[in-house]
Scaffold this active site. Structure first.
Site, PDB file in Angstrom:
ATOM      1  CG  LEU A  40       1.103 -15.302  13.989  1.00 21.31           C
ATOM      2  CD1 LEU A  40       0.285 -14.157  14.549  1.00 21.31           C
ATOM      3  CD2 LEU A  40       0.677 -16.626  14.630  1.00 21.31           C
ATOM      4  N   GLY A  41       2.114 -15.690   9.467  1.00 16.20           N
ATOM      5  CA  GLY A  41       1.763 -15.643   8.055  1.00 16.20           C
ATOM      6  C   GLY A  41       2.643 -14.671   7.326  1.00 16.20           C
ATOM      7  CG  ASP A  57      -6.387  -7.202  -1.141  1.00 13.24           C
ATOM      8  OD1 ASP A  57      -6.882  -7.966  -2.009  1.00 13.24           O
ATOM      9  OD2 ASP A  57      -5.276  -7.385  -0.632  1.00 13.24           O
ATOM     10  CB  VAL A  71       1.859 -11.553  10.372  1.00  7.52           C
ATOM     11  CG1 VAL A  71       1.071 -11.219  11.630  1.00  7.52           C
ATOM     12  CG2 VAL A  71       1.435 -10.658   9.221  1.00  7.52           C
ATOM     13  N   GLY A  94       2.485 -11.697   3.930  1.00  2.92           N
ATOM     14  CA  GLY A  94       1.737 -10.985   2.904  1.00  2.92           C
ATOM     15  C   GLY A  94       2.648 -10.068   2.135  1.00  2.92           C
ATOM     16  N   GLY A  95       2.021  -9.181   1.334  1.00  2.00           N
ATOM     17  CA  GLY A  95       2.813  -8.263   0.524  1.00  2.00           C
ATOM     18  C   GLY A  95       3.623  -7.291   1.347  1.00  2.00           C
ATOM     19  CG  PHE A  96       3.437  -4.417   5.327  1.00  2.00           C
ATOM     20  CD1 PHE A  96       3.297  -3.112   4.892  1.00  2.00           C
ATOM     21  CD2 PHE A  96       4.048  -4.647   6.549  1.00  2.00           C
ATOM     22  CE1 PHE A  96       3.773  -2.055   5.657  1.00  2.00           C
ATOM     23  CE2 PHE A  96       4.518  -3.598   7.316  1.00  2.00           C
ATOM     24  CZ  PHE A  96       4.379  -2.290   6.857  1.00  2.00           C
ATOM     25  N   GLY A  97       4.955  -7.995   4.374  1.00  2.00           N
ATOM     26  CA  GLY A  97       6.034  -8.715   5.039  1.00  2.00           C
ATOM     27  C   GLY A  97       5.473  -9.829   5.895  1.00  2.00           C
ATOM     28  CE  LYS A 122       0.358  -6.015   6.898  1.00  2.00           C
ATOM     29  NZ  LYS A 122      -0.944  -5.469   6.461  1.00  2.00           N
TER      30      LYS A 122
END
Length: 927
Positions: A604-605, A724, A612, A607-610, A626
């Site tokens: 799905l997307g 954020d 999704v 980000g900085g965490f990893g 996530k």
């Protein structure tokens, strides 16, 4: 000595002389039912020698500390000056000061009259101009032109409630004052154009025919105490009169006094007609709907035995007022008749009324009296009646002064300090927030707080409140935050509130109430309870505990057999260790995540965490997983931070967490699925074939996102700073409802200790970061406000936070440059295709620019932002662009908070799980 010259609030073309005694002293009589006669500024009550009416002081009708009492200068007082003109009350402070007239009959028609004689009461002889309001509706403008001129203002209106407020508004042109205030009930059939939506403001009322310029007719000759000023002009007019009784007209629409109808005028030259001009200049033309008149006629000569004929045409500004041009008017012998406007007419500076004899008439026209009114609207909605009653009772109980006068919410610029109101174009405003912190409140908690049915925040902290917490507060279904800290309350927290706390709909703060029992296990029964009750209660409690223990054991054994996994988060209180609540969230294994995501098939997307991934639980619930990447620089600390925040917060505009995974090196968070993706994708045109969201939908997204942030700042204890806020962290569900996401950088802080968080870890995204936070490394809630302002500008313009072409510039500076050129349309996102109300766009842009002020203290709070965005949405819905969307009537969302801790609340994370297969079904996403 100069005498007061009575005038209506408009300047009249005729010279009116002083208000004096009706010939012959009247005996004192009982006050007519419903009459209120107030001598403003007077020291004592009395019976007026002229009318026999009882006058009272104004002490019981206005706040004790409102205004100052004065006597007029002695040069304006003579033996014939009525006592009600001796004194005044002036209001040098506060913009609005109001008298409250109570015990009225809702829906009944009343005459309200203000009286003003300046009389140089304050010595400098500064003649003021100020406005009068009836409730929240404009009444008239009082313009004092002469120190000795007595000015009357009068309105006829239908009272919507059982009380009425008359307010003096300082317009910056001198100190408002008042000499007297009268209220008289009327029959509802009188003055048919006065109704629930419009009132009649008197401009002129004259009685024609008296020979004495002092011969004013009012009560008791007029049972409604209308004041009929005499018109005397012996040069041009012949006075007519009779001692015979005048019969009332069958319609009884106006009921003029018989004494008025017993006199009339006719031209001294029988070949002349009657013509006169009435001035309109003193009434603000932009504040009226038009004008209406009533002309009174009664034939005083018996013409039945002669061939004499009296008939004439009635013209207004040379326009014939009869239904047929061939019709003429003939007054009836000894019967009061009238000719009146059936609807408001428009005019400029004056109107000319002429009575012209017909060719067949052998006698000139006559007229007995005239009234002229301006029509004003009374459609402005005041605050909800129940809210007004409740907050007024609270004001009286605690003797609150401040600016608590007039309507609590209207106009918005004068709403009462400490109150926040919600406005709807079609409904009365309602009170949603009450902040009475640091107000020196004493005594118990008023039961009237429970009548503020829509209140969401109630802050009574830092006062001297005593007694117990009333259980009636549990009736406040919208209440999400109750702050009772730093008082002297006792007893225990009522069951009704505890239940709301337990179901997560209420956050309660109660620190520093030494005698308040917060531990239900140790709270003792009241001493007045009988021993019999204790003997009964103890065995019952023991039995209940044993039964619950048996059920609990049975459930635990069953769960072990099913191999279920339990994850609980307990919020504890360092203050007393007694307050705790538990929430259940599912703990997933890494293998389960592989199964529900089909081996992480659909991304799905990122980000900085990893990454999704999309997934589906056993019951079909769609989720977003996530998964932390091993190369991510966001480690266990951020993972735990987001997990702790998400298990604590529950709000319809925040993404809900369904569960988590911490399986060896694998870490993941499982959220509700948001199928419409990020706000960033919609603004950039990745959805809907490249078309951006329509403007109303953008406003809705802005409002919902703001509500989510407002909850973090105000509904959580301690408050949470997101750190954020940006368009990629605002997600949209299938109904395009907005929810804030990504709490890995969030920080909690305590308002009582500080206004910001000290941190060595910088968080945020370039273009959204508050410059003050970037400089000091100390984020506050105003840091989130700044970031949200950037989001608002993106919703208006469709631009990124940083524009790169032709050279890098922030969206804030770009917007200011465009607005400096005065061309707001050029900055509006063209993909909205002009389907927007430019006023709502302007207001939204203004909100965004206030949010992005350099100094944090100049930025609004998220509470203010929510209220202003609601106004923008109301403005857009009222613009007529496409009609009202039934899905877009949003009030501030109802929050659910589970925190009942006192100060310094912390998290404890307990892991209680057994081995075995996963649960049959996953929990539904919290709503």
């Amino acid at each position: 000595m100069e005498q007061p010259t009575p005038r209506t609030s408009a300047v009249v073309p005729w010279s009116l002389l002083l208000l004096c005694l009706v010939s012959g002293a009247l005996q004192a009589r009982a006050q007519p039912n419903g009459f209120i006669s107030i001598d403003c500024g007077g020291p004592t009550g009395y019976v007026d020698d002229t009318t026999g009416l009882s006058y009272t002081t104004d002490a019981g009708f206005i706040d004790a500390d409102a205004g100052n009492n004065h006597n007029i200068s002695v040069e304006y007082i003579t033996p014939s000056t009525p006592k009600s003109w001796y004194s005044v009350r002036s209001f040098p402070s506060e913009t609005r000061n109001c008298y409250t007239l109570s015990s009225l009959v809702s829906g009944l028609q009343y005459l309200v009259r203000g009286k003003f004689l300046y009389g140089n009461y304050d010595d400098p002889n500064r003649l003021p101009i100020f406005d009068l309001y009836i409730g929240v509706n404009f009444w008239t403008r009082v313009n004092i032109l002469e120190a000795g001129a007595a000015v009357y203002t009068e309105a006829i209106m239908v009272v919507p409630n059982d009380s009425l407020q008359v307010c003096l508004m300082n317009t910056g042109s001198g100190t408002p004052f008042i000499s007297g205030l009268d209220l008289r009930p009327l029959k509802n059939k009188l003055y048919p154009l006065a109704n629930e939506t419009q009132a009649l403001v008197l401009l002129h009322r004259f009685n024609f025919g008296p020979t004495d310029s002092h011969d004013i007719i009012r009560y008791p000759l007029d049972p409604y105490d209308r004041i009929w000023f005499p018109f005397v002009d012996a040069t041009d007019w012949t006075d007519m009169s009779t001692d015979m009784n005048v019969n009332a007209d069958v319609d009884q629409l106006f009921q003029p006094p018989e004494a008025v109808m017993q006199t009339a005028i006719t031209p001294r030259n029988v070949s002349n007609n009657i013509e006169f001009s009435l001035d309109l200049e003193s009434f603000p033309s932009d504040l009226r709907l038009g004008y209406i008149y009533t002309l009174y006629f009664c034939e005083l000569e018996d013409l039945s035995s002669s061939n004499a004929v009296r008939e004439y045409y009635i013209n207004l500004d040379d326009v014939l007022q009869v239904e047929s041009s061939e019709e003429a008017y003939t007054p009836t012998y000894l019967v009061d008749r009238y000719f009146y406007s059936t609807g408001p007419f428009q005019a400029d500076q004056s109107i000319v009324i002429s009575l012209n004899a017909t060719a067949e008439s052998t006698l000139p026209p006559i007229i007995n009296a005239i009234e002229l009114f301006a029509v004003i609207a009374t459609t402005t909605l005041g605050t909800d009646e129940q809210d007004v009653s409740a907050i007024t009772a609270i004001k009286e109980m605690y003797q609150v002064h401040k600016n608590w006068m007039g309507d609590p919410c209207v106009p918005k610029a004068l709403n009462w300090d400490g109150l926040t109101c919600s406005y709807d174009v079609s409904k009365p405003p309602i009170i949603t927030n009450v902040n009475m912190s640091f107000n020196g409140l004493r005594g118990g908690i008023s039961p009237n707080f429970a009548n503020l049915k829509d209140v969401q925040y109630l802050d009574l902290s830092n006062n001297n409140l005593t007694g117990s917490i009333p259980d009636t507060l549990a009736r406040l279904h919208s209440l999400i935050l109750l702050d009772l800290s730093n008082n002297n309350l006792n007893g225990s927290i009522p069951f009704g509130l505890l239940k709301k706390i337990e179901d997560g709909s209420l956050s309660l703060r109660y620190s520093n109430n030494p005698d308040l029992c917060t531990n239900g296990n140790s709270c003792q029964l009241p001493e007045r309870g009988s021993k019999v009750a204790i003997y009964i209660a103890v065995p019952v409690v023991v039995i209940v505990v044993l039964v619950l223990a048996s059920v609990l054991c049975f459930c635990m054994q069953r769960k072990r057999k099913q191999g279920s996994i339990n994850y609980s988060v307990k919020l504890t209180n360092e203050g007393d260790g007694n307050s705790s609540l538990r929430l259940e969230n599912r703990r997933f294994t890494y293998m389960e995540l592989q199964m529900i995501t089909n081996n992480f098939q659909r991304v799905l997307g990122q980000g900085g965490f990893g990454y999704v991934f999309q997934g589906s639980l056993e019951d079909g619930t769609q989720v977003a997983v996530k998964l932390r990447s091993h190369s991510s620089n966001q480690g266990v600390k951020q993972f735990l931070a987001e997990a702790q925040v998400l298990t604590r917060i529950h709000h319809r505009n925040l993404v809900s967490m369904i569960g988590y995974c911490k399986d060896g090196v694998h870490m993941a968070l499982v959220y509700e699925y948001m199928p419409q993706g990020t706000l960033h994708e919609h603004i950039s045109g990745k959805h809907n074939n490249g078309l951006g969201l329509p403007w109303r939908q953008r406003l809705r997204v802005a409002l919902e996102s703001a509500q989510g942030l407002e909850y973090l700042h105000k509904g959580c204890n301690p408050p949470i700073i997101h750190r954020d806020v940006k368009t990629t962290n605002i997600l949209l569900n299938a109904r395009l409802e907005a929810k804030i996401a990504d709490f890995g950088m969030s920080k909690a802080f305590n308002y009582e200790d500080s206004t910001h968080v000290s941190t060595n870890t910088f968080a945020g995204t370039h273009g959204y970061v508050d410059p003050e936070y970037q400089r000091t490394m100390q984020p506050s809630t105003k840091s989130d406000v700044y970031s949200f302002g950037v989001v608002l500008l993106q919703l208006v313009t469709g631009k990124p936070a940083i524009l790169r072409d032709p050279k890098p510039i922030t969206i804030i500076n770009w917007t200011r440059q465009v607005l400096a050129r005065g061309d707001i349309e050029s900055m509006v996102d063209a993909r909205m295709q002009g389907d927007h109300d430019i006023n709502a766009v302007w207001k939204t842009t203004e909100i965004a620019l206030m949010c992005t002020e350099q100094a944090p203290q100049q930025r609004p709070s998220m509470i203010d932002v929510v209220m202003q965005l609601q106004e923008c949405l109301d403005l857009e819905l009222g613009s007529g662009n496409g009609g009202k969307d039934p899905n877009m009537g949003y009030n501030v969302a109802t929050y659910m908070s589970i925190d009942v801790s006192q100060n310094n609340g912390t998290f404890e994370i307990d892991h209680n799980y057994t081995t075995g297969p996963p649960m049959d079904t996953g929990p539904a996403a919290a709503r």
